[in-house]
Design a protein around this motif. Structure first.
Motif, PDB file in Angstrom:
ATOM      1  N   TRP A 113       0.836  -1.196   0.000  1.00 50.95           N
ATOM      2  CA  TRP A 113       0.000   0.000   0.000  1.00 50.95           C
ATOM      3  C   TRP A 113       0.867   1.241   0.000  1.00 50.95           C
ATOM      4  CZ3 TRP A 113      -5.128   0.822  -0.535  1.00 50.95           C
ATOM      5  CH2 TRP A 113      -5.583   2.113  -0.270  1.00 50.95           C
ATOM      6  N   PRO A 114       0.653   2.246  -0.842  1.00 50.85           N
ATOM      7  CA  PRO A 114      -0.459   2.497  -1.742  1.00 50.85           C
ATOM      8  C   PRO A 114      -0.131   2.224  -3.222  1.00 50.85           C
ATOM      9  CG  PRO A 114       0.628   4.572  -1.340  1.00 50.85           C
ATOM     10  CD  PRO A 114       1.412   3.504  -0.602  1.00 50.85           C
ATOM     11  N   ALA A 115       0.629   1.208  -3.507  1.00 46.11           N
ATOM     12  CA  ALA A 115       0.936   0.867  -4.903  1.00 46.11           C
ATOM     13  C   ALA A 115      -0.326   0.364  -5.611  1.00 46.11           C
ATOM     14  CB  ALA A 115       2.024  -0.207  -4.960  1.00 46.11           C
ATOM     15  N   PRO A 116      -0.437   0.597  -6.909  1.00 45.71           N
ATOM     16  CA  PRO A 116      -1.608   0.092  -7.639  1.00 45.71           C
ATOM     17  C   PRO A 116      -1.814  -1.405  -7.391  1.00 45.71           C
ATOM     18  CG  PRO A 116      -0.408   1.607  -9.026  1.00 45.71           C
ATOM     19  CD  PRO A 116       0.442   1.382  -7.785  1.00 45.71           C
ATOM     20  N   GLY A 117      -3.067  -1.759  -7.116  1.00 47.23           N
ATOM     21  CA  GLY A 117      -3.433  -3.143  -6.821  1.00 47.23           C
ATOM     22  C   GLY A 117      -3.450  -3.472  -5.341  1.00 47.23           C
ATOM     23  N   ALA A 118      -2.757  -2.691  -4.513  1.00 43.42           N
ATOM     24  CA  ALA A 118      -2.714  -2.954  -3.069  1.00 43.42           C
ATOM     25  C   ALA A 118      -4.091  -2.698  -2.460  1.00 43.42           C
ATOM     26  CB  ALA A 118      -1.667  -2.075  -2.395  1.00 43.42           C
ATOM     27  N   ARG A 119      -4.375  -3.429  -1.371  1.00 40.51           N
ATOM     28  CA  ARG A 119      -5.694  -3.335  -0.740  1.00 40.51           C
ATOM     29  C   ARG A 119      -5.610  -3.031   0.753  1.00 40.51           C
ATOM     30  NH1 ARG A 119      -8.295  -8.892  -1.758  1.00 40.51           N
ATOM     31  NH2 ARG A 119      -6.181  -9.459  -1.238  1.00 40.51           N
ATOM     32  N   ILE A 120      -6.656  -2.356   1.204  1.00 36.45           N
ATOM     33  CA  ILE A 120      -6.935  -2.198   2.634  1.00 36.45           C
ATOM     34  C   ILE A 120      -8.176  -3.043   2.889  1.00 36.45           C
ATOM     35  CG2 ILE A 120      -7.813  -0.647   4.415  1.00 36.45           C
ATOM     36  CD1 ILE A 120      -6.233   1.597   3.153  1.00 36.45           C
ATOM     37  N   HIS A 121      -8.112  -3.871   3.905  1.00 36.96           N
ATOM     38  CA  HIS A 121      -9.249  -4.694   4.316  1.00 36.96           C
ATOM     39  C   HIS A 121      -9.891  -3.964   5.500  1.00 36.96           C
ATOM     40  CE1 HIS A 121      -7.603  -7.986   1.860  1.00 36.96           C
ATOM     41  NE2 HIS A 121      -6.463  -7.417   2.199  1.00 36.96           N
ATOM     42  N   HIS A 122     -11.100  -3.464   5.293  1.00 37.61           N
ATOM     43  CA  HIS A 122     -11.744  -2.643   6.307  1.00 37.61           C
ATOM     44  C   HIS A 122     -13.149  -3.151   6.591  1.00 37.61           C
ATOM     45  CE1 HIS A 122     -14.116  -0.794   3.099  1.00 37.61           C
ATOM     46  NE2 HIS A 122     -12.989  -0.663   2.422  1.00 37.61           N
ATOM     47  N   SER A 123     -13.737  -2.577   7.608  1.00 38.10           N
ATOM     48  CA  SER A 123     -15.138  -2.842   7.931  1.00 38.10           C
ATOM     49  C   SER A 123     -15.887  -1.525   7.819  1.00 38.10           C
ATOM     50  CB  SER A 123     -15.274  -3.399   9.348  1.00 38.10           C
ATOM     51  OG  SER A 123     -14.557  -4.607   9.465  1.00 38.10           O
ATOM     52  N   VAL A 124     -17.152  -1.636   7.444  1.00 36.33           N
ATOM     53  CA  VAL A 124     -18.012  -0.472   7.292  1.00 36.33           C
ATOM     54  C   VAL A 124     -19.214  -0.656   8.210  1.00 36.33           C
ATOM     55  CG1 VAL A 124     -18.962   1.064   5.532  1.00 36.33           C
ATOM     56  CG2 VAL A 124     -17.524  -0.806   4.830  1.00 36.33           C
ATOM     57  N   GLY A 125     -19.659   0.436   8.798  1.00 30.99           N
ATOM     58  CA  GLY A 125     -20.843   0.376   9.637  1.00 30.99           C
ATOM     59  C   GLY A 125     -20.521   0.510  11.104  1.00 30.99           C
ATOM     60  N   VAL A 126     -21.515   0.193  11.922  1.00 31.66           N
ATOM     61  CA  VAL A 126     -21.401   0.315  13.372  1.00 31.66           C
ATOM     62  C   VAL A 126     -21.664  -1.056  13.986  1.00 31.66           C
ATOM     63  CG1 VAL A 126     -22.327   1.474  15.409  1.00 31.66           C
ATOM     64  CG2 VAL A 126     -22.212   2.695  13.240  1.00 31.66           C
ATOM     65  N   TRP A 127     -20.838  -1.426  14.955  1.00 35.55           N
ATOM     66  CA  TRP A 127     -21.005  -2.700  15.623  1.00 35.55           C
ATOM     67  C   TRP A 127     -22.387  -2.778  16.227  1.00 35.55           C
ATOM     68  CZ3 TRP A 127     -22.216  -4.619  20.347  1.00 35.55           C
ATOM     69  CH2 TRP A 127     -21.935  -5.967  20.554  1.00 35.55           C
ATOM     70  N   PRO A 128     -23.110  -3.857  16.139  1.00 35.24           N
ATOM     71  CA  PRO A 128     -22.694  -5.165  15.630  1.00 35.24           C
ATOM     72  C   PRO A 128     -22.993  -5.357  14.140  1.00 35.24           C
ATOM     73  CG  PRO A 128     -24.818  -5.402  16.690  1.00 35.24           C
ATOM     74  CD  PRO A 128     -24.425  -3.945  16.806  1.00 35.24           C
ATOM     75  N   ALA A 129     -23.480  -4.318  13.480  1.00 39.87           N
ATOM     76  CA  ALA A 129     -23.837  -4.426  12.060  1.00 39.87           C
ATOM     77  C   ALA A 129     -22.667  -3.992  11.182  1.00 39.87           C
ATOM     78  CB  ALA A 129     -25.061  -3.580  11.758  1.00 39.87           C
ATOM     79  N   LEU A 130     -21.565  -4.735  11.262  1.00 33.45           N
ATOM     80  CA  LEU A 130     -20.376  -4.420  10.474  1.00 33.45           C
ATOM     81  C   LEU A 130     -20.304  -5.302   9.239  1.00 33.45           C
ATOM     82  CD1 LEU A 130     -17.715  -4.141  13.311  1.00 33.45           C
ATOM     83  CD2 LEU A 130     -18.535  -2.292  11.868  1.00 33.45           C
ATOM     84  N   LEU A 131     -19.893  -4.702   8.139  1.00 30.07           N
ATOM     85  CA  LEU A 131     -19.664  -5.450   6.903  1.00 30.07           C
ATOM     86  C   LEU A 131     -18.187  -5.362   6.566  1.00 30.07           C
ATOM     87  CD1 LEU A 131     -22.681  -4.093   4.831  1.00 30.07           C
ATOM     88  CD2 LEU A 131     -22.508  -6.318   5.959  1.00 30.07           C
ATOM     89  N   ASN A 132     -17.577  -6.502   6.289  1.00 30.65           N
ATOM     90  CA  ASN A 132     -16.163  -6.524   5.915  1.00 30.65           C
ATOM     91  C   ASN A 132     -16.032  -6.362   4.408  1.00 30.65           C
ATOM     92  OD1 ASN A 132     -15.394  -6.943   8.567  1.00 30.65           O
ATOM     93  ND2 ASN A 132     -15.394  -9.160   8.357  1.00 30.65           N
ATOM     94  N   ASP A 133     -15.129  -5.486   3.996  1.00 31.76           N
ATOM     95  CA  ASP A 133     -14.912  -5.255   2.573  1.00 31.76           C
ATOM     96  C   ASP A 133     -13.494  -4.753   2.349  1.00 31.76           C
ATOM     97  OD1 ASP A 133     -15.946  -5.476  -0.042  1.00 31.76           O
ATOM     98  OD2 ASP A 133     -17.840  -4.643   0.639  1.00 31.76           O
TER      99      ASP A 133
END
Length: 146
Positions: A42-62
């Protein structure tokens, strides 16, 4: 696409150092609640951050991945937030007034969010990006003053 801008009291290099630290992503991106992992390249092209979106307990991993990177000048990201979809985010940094002018544009690029008419999408994207730039500025300026 609506562009939001913010003058930051830090150089483009200093602002980019915040963008280049994937572990800080949830500190400045509105909606990202935690970081689970950051690719070593990161931050080279193709690199990823694995994050969660939302508020606990309704979190989505993306993930968010880099489409384009010009250190100190530009970062283009593809941010996923399913089930809403994916968005492409453009961040451009320009030297200005002894600091940096940060410009940010975003729009839906895939998924159900793209079905919403563009003017309606921008009504929610622009305020969120304005707050994201405020947070980015606070982090970058805080690093400069310390």
């Amino acid at each position: 696409m609506i562009e939001v801008k913010r003058q930051v009291k830090a150089s483009p290099t200093q602002v980019f150092s915040v963008l280049a630290d994937g572990w800080l992503y949830s500190g400045w991106v509105v909606g990202a609640s935690r970081i689970r992992a950051v690719d070593d390249t990161w931050p080279a092209p193709g690199a990823r951050i694995h994050h969660s979106v939302g508020v606990w307990p309704a979190l989505l991993n993306d993930t968010t991945h880099v489409l384009e990177c010009v250190p100190g000048q530009r970062l283009v990201l593809r941010a996923k937030g399913w089930p809403i979809g994916e968005g492409t985010v453009y961040l451009d940094l320009d030297p200005a007034d002894g600091g940096c002018l940060v410009r940010m544009r975003e729009d839906a690029s895939a998924g159900p969010g793209k079905l919403v008419p563009a003017p309606v999408r921008q009504l929610s994207i622009a305020p969120r990006n304005t707050e994201s730039l405020r947070r980015l500025a606070l982090i970058a300026e805080g690093r400069v003053s310390s």
